[in-house]
Design a protein around this motif. Structure first.
Motif, PDB file in Angstrom:
ATOM      1  N   LEU A  51     -37.012  28.720  20.343  1.00  0.00           N
ATOM      2  CA  LEU A  51     -37.514  29.569  21.420  1.00  0.00           C
ATOM      3  C   LEU A  51     -38.493  30.606  20.866  1.00  0.00           C
ATOM      4  O   LEU A  51     -39.511  30.910  21.498  1.00  0.00           O
ATOM      5  N   ALA A  52     -38.189  31.145  19.687  1.00  0.00           N
ATOM      6  CA  ALA A  52     -39.091  32.117  19.071  1.00  0.00           C
ATOM      7  C   ALA A  52     -40.462  31.486  18.813  1.00  0.00           C
ATOM      8  O   ALA A  52     -41.502  32.120  19.041  1.00  0.00           O
ATOM      9  N   ALA A  53     -40.471  30.231  18.349  1.00  0.00           N
ATOM     10  CA  ALA A  53     -41.744  29.530  18.146  1.00  0.00           C
ATOM     11  C   ALA A  53     -42.457  29.339  19.482  1.00  0.00           C
ATOM     12  O   ALA A  53     -43.675  29.535  19.583  1.00  0.00           O
ATOM     13  N   LEU A  54     -41.699  28.985  20.497  1.00  0.00           N
ATOM     14  CA  LEU A  54     -42.264  28.771  21.829  1.00  0.00           C
ATOM     15  C   LEU A  54     -42.885  30.049  22.381  1.00  0.00           C
ATOM     16  O   LEU A  54     -43.948  30.022  23.018  1.00  0.00           O
ATOM     17  N   PHE A  55     -42.249  31.185  22.114  1.00  0.00           N
ATOM     18  CA  PHE A  55     -42.731  32.466  22.619  1.00  0.00           C
ATOM     19  C   PHE A  55     -43.781  33.114  21.714  1.00  0.00           C
ATOM     20  O   PHE A  55     -44.263  34.209  22.002  1.00  0.00           O
ATOM     21  N   GLY A  56     -44.095  32.460  20.593  1.00  0.00           N
ATOM     22  CA  GLY A  56     -45.119  32.990  19.694  1.00  0.00           C
ATOM     23  C   GLY A  56     -44.639  34.104  18.789  1.00  0.00           C
ATOM     24  O   GLY A  56     -45.432  34.918  18.316  1.00  0.00           O
ATOM     25  N   TRP A  57     -43.337  34.140  18.505  1.00  0.00           N
ATOM     26  CA  TRP A  57     -42.788  35.189  17.635  1.00  0.00           C
ATOM     27  C   TRP A  57     -42.806  34.799  16.166  1.00  0.00           C
ATOM     28  O   TRP A  57     -42.491  35.628  15.309  1.00  0.00           O
ATOM     29  N   ASP A  58     -43.105  33.559  15.845  1.00  0.00           N
ATOM     30  CA  ASP A  58     -42.971  33.114  14.459  1.00  0.00           C
ATOM     31  C   ASP A  58     -44.114  33.636  13.603  1.00  0.00           C
ATOM     32  O   ASP A  58     -45.173  34.003  14.098  1.00  0.00           O
ATOM     33  N   ASP A  59     -43.872  33.661  12.304  1.00  0.00           N
ATOM     34  CA  ASP A  59     -44.843  34.134  11.321  1.00  0.00           C
ATOM     35  C   ASP A  59     -44.856  33.119  10.182  1.00  0.00           C
ATOM     36  O   ASP A  59     -44.327  33.358   9.099  1.00  0.00           O
ATOM     37  N   THR A  60     -45.425  31.948  10.459  1.00  0.00           N
ATOM     38  CA  THR A  60     -45.400  30.794   9.549  1.00  0.00           C
ATOM     39  C   THR A  60     -43.984  30.574   9.009  1.00  0.00           C
ATOM     40  O   THR A  60     -43.075  30.301   9.776  1.00  0.00           O
ATOM     41  N   LEU A  61     -43.773  30.759   7.698  1.00  0.00           N
ATOM     42  CA  LEU A  61     -42.454  30.514   7.111  1.00  0.00           C
ATOM     43  C   LEU A  61     -41.584  31.766   7.067  1.00  0.00           C
ATOM     44  O   LEU A  61     -40.442  31.707   6.615  1.00  0.00           O
ATOM     45  N   TYR A  62     -42.117  32.869   7.554  1.00  0.00           N
ATOM     46  CA  TYR A  62     -41.465  34.150   7.302  1.00  0.00           C
ATOM     47  C   TYR A  62     -40.711  34.664   8.539  1.00  0.00           C
ATOM     48  O   TYR A  62     -40.854  34.149   9.624  1.00  0.00           O
ATOM     49  N   THR A  63     -39.940  35.685   8.312  1.00  0.00           N
ATOM     50  CA  THR A  63     -38.930  36.271   9.204  1.00  0.00           C
ATOM     51  C   THR A  63     -37.736  35.332   9.331  1.00  0.00           C
ATOM     52  O   THR A  63     -37.784  34.175   8.931  1.00  0.00           O
ATOM     53  N   HIS A  64     -36.652  35.848   9.922  1.00  0.00           N
ATOM     54  CA  HIS A  64     -35.381  35.152   9.800  1.00  0.00           C
ATOM     55  C   HIS A  64     -34.395  35.671  10.832  1.00  0.00           C
ATOM     56  O   HIS A  64     -34.414  36.843  11.199  1.00  0.00           O
ATOM     57  N   PHE A  65     -33.543  34.757  11.294  1.00  0.00           N
ATOM     58  CA  PHE A  65     -32.454  35.079  12.208  1.00  0.00           C
ATOM     59  C   PHE A  65     -31.158  34.643  11.531  1.00  0.00           C
ATOM     60  O   PHE A  65     -31.153  33.675  10.762  1.00  0.00           O
ATOM     61  N   SER A  66     -30.054  35.305  11.823  1.00  0.00           N
ATOM     62  CA  SER A  66     -28.776  34.920  11.230  1.00  0.00           C
ATOM     63  C   SER A  66     -27.652  35.051  12.247  1.00  0.00           C
ATOM     64  O   SER A  66     -27.767  35.785  13.230  1.00  0.00           O
ATOM     65  N   ALA A  67     -26.567  34.350  11.976  1.00  0.00           N
ATOM     66  CA  ALA A  67     -25.363  34.440  12.810  1.00  0.00           C
ATOM     67  C   ALA A  67     -24.152  34.412  11.891  1.00  0.00           C
ATOM     68  O   ALA A  67     -24.038  33.521  11.034  1.00  0.00           O
ATOM     69  N   ARG A  68     -23.263  35.384  12.053  1.00  0.00           N
ATOM     70  CA  ARG A  68     -22.066  35.451  11.212  1.00  0.00           C
ATOM     71  C   ARG A  68     -21.064  34.412  11.673  1.00  0.00           C
ATOM     72  O   ARG A  68     -20.808  34.250  12.867  1.00  0.00           O
ATOM     73  N   LEU A  69     -20.486  33.714  10.705  1.00  0.00           N
ATOM     74  CA  LEU A  69     -19.513  32.669  10.995  1.00  0.00           C
ATOM     75  C   LEU A  69     -18.110  33.250  11.133  1.00  0.00           C
ATOM     76  O   LEU A  69     -17.776  34.252  10.479  1.00  0.00           O
ATOM     77  N   PRO A  70     -17.259  32.619  11.953  1.00  0.00           N
ATOM     78  CA  PRO A  70     -15.867  33.080  12.044  1.00  0.00           C
ATOM     79  C   PRO A  70     -15.116  32.775  10.758  1.00  0.00           C
ATOM     80  O   PRO A  70     -15.502  31.892   9.989  1.00  0.00           O
ATOM     81  N   GLY A  71     -14.053  33.515  10.535  1.00  0.00           N
ATOM     82  CA  GLY A  71     -13.243  33.292   9.343  1.00  0.00           C
ATOM     83  C   GLY A  71     -13.014  34.568   8.571  1.00  0.00           C
ATOM     84  O   GLY A  71     -13.697  35.568   8.779  1.00  0.00           O
ATOM     85  N   PRO A  72     -12.053  34.542   7.649  1.00  0.00           N
ATOM     86  CA  PRO A  72     -11.689  35.755   6.908  1.00  0.00           C
ATOM     87  C   PRO A  72     -12.743  36.198   5.901  1.00  0.00           C
ATOM     88  O   PRO A  72     -12.864  37.382   5.607  1.00  0.00           O
ATOM     89  N   GLU A  73     -13.517  35.263   5.362  1.00  0.00           N
ATOM     90  CA  GLU A  73     -14.531  35.606   4.371  1.00  0.00           C
ATOM     91  C   GLU A  73     -15.880  35.771   5.055  1.00  0.00           C
ATOM     92  O   GLU A  73     -16.326  34.874   5.773  1.00  0.00           O
ATOM     93  N   PRO A  74     -16.562  36.894   4.852  1.00  0.00           N
ATOM     94  CA  PRO A  74     -17.862  37.112   5.495  1.00  0.00           C
ATOM     95  C   PRO A  74     -18.905  36.097   5.031  1.00  0.00           C
ATOM     96  O   PRO A  74     -19.202  36.001   3.845  1.00  0.00           O
ATOM     97  N   ARG A  75     -19.434  35.336   5.965  1.00  0.00           N
ATOM     98  CA  ARG A  75     -20.487  34.345   5.692  1.00  0.00           C
ATOM     99  C   ARG A  75     -21.412  34.322   6.902  1.00  0.00           C
ATOM    100  O   ARG A  75     -20.991  34.640   8.010  1.00  0.00           O
TER     101      ARG A  75
END
Length: 243
Positions: free
Chosen positions: A22-46
């Motif tokens: 969606l970010a690419a569709l909306f023109g938010w991308d910067d070639t290979l740069y910038t980044h999104f993340s999502a924390r996974l469930p579980g006891p160890e932070p990942r």
């Protein structure tokens, strides 16, 4: 931010891949740069993050890397953007409610982040962010892990942050939340740039902006509806993000 149960890894992978597309569709991308993340469930932070080298329009659910807070890739066969690790690990380590973190280098976002005043209260959209945006002083490319503490302090308990001379950052209890925040923060910056060429522009008074902000917070239950609509749009255009 709207509260909802933690998603499974499969759902988080799908949603985060969708956010990249969606970010690419909306023109938010910067070639290979910038980044999104999502924390996974579980006891160890990942958390999940994009592999360095893919365009946003190429990212699929199975491409996403699993990274721990020490920078180790636990699942995946690629490297990540090092500056991205600094930024995302900082927020995920400090904010239990920040299950998703989105960082962009859009033209309007970078322009407003470069202004001394920052985000102005010029319209209804900007009112949603009244007293809810932090500001972080530019320190160069975020390669120094020592910056994590300062990033967290600058973000505070806000839903978004302007990285001075750099770009925008949003957080949310879900990918849907964080993406919504980024969409409308970027929109507010677009409006601010458009209004900059006009004469006689006025700001919303603080008390009224606060009132509108509280009204927006009462409508946060609508965010998943918008996210589902965006997913339907992606499914019509190219459902391969789910792969």
């Amino acid at each position: 931010m709207s509260g909802e149960p933690r998603a499974t890894e499969a759902t988080l992978r799908r949603d985060l891949a969708a956010a990249y597309r969606l970010a690419a569709l909306f023109g938010w991308d910067d070639t290979l740069y910038t980044h999104f993340s999502a924390r996974l469930p579980g006891p160890e932070p990942r958390f999940l993050i994009n592999p360095f080298g893919l365009l946003f329009e190429e990212v699929c659910a199975s491409d996403l890397l699993v990274v721990d807070m020490h920078g180790h890739v636990l699942d995946g066969n690629a490297d990540y953007n090092v500056a991205g690790f600094t930024i995302h690990s900082a927020v995920h380590m400090a904010r239990d409610d920040a299950h998703c973190v989105i960082h962009t280098h859009t033209l309007p976002g970078m322009a407003v982040a470069a202004s001394d005043k920052g985000l102005a209260q010029l319209n209804q959209i900007s009112a949603e962010f009244y007293c809810r945006v932090g500001y972080h002083t530019y320190e160069g490319i975020a390669l120094d892990l020592g910056e994590r503490e300062r990033l967290v302090a600058s973000l505070g308990d806000n839903i978004a942050m302007m990285l001075r001379h750099h770009g925008l950052l949003s957080v949310g209890t879900s990918v849907a939340d964080a993406f919504y925040v980024m969409y409308y923060l970027n929109k507010a910056c677009e409006i601010q740039l458009a209004a900059a060429v006009l004469d006689g522009v006025s700001e919303i008074p603080g008390k009224l902006a606060q009132h509108a902000c509280e009204q927006f917070q009462g409508c946060e239950w609508q965010r998943p509806l918008l996210w589902d609509a965006w997913l339907r749009k992606l499914d019509r255009l190219d459902p391969t993000y789910k792969n």
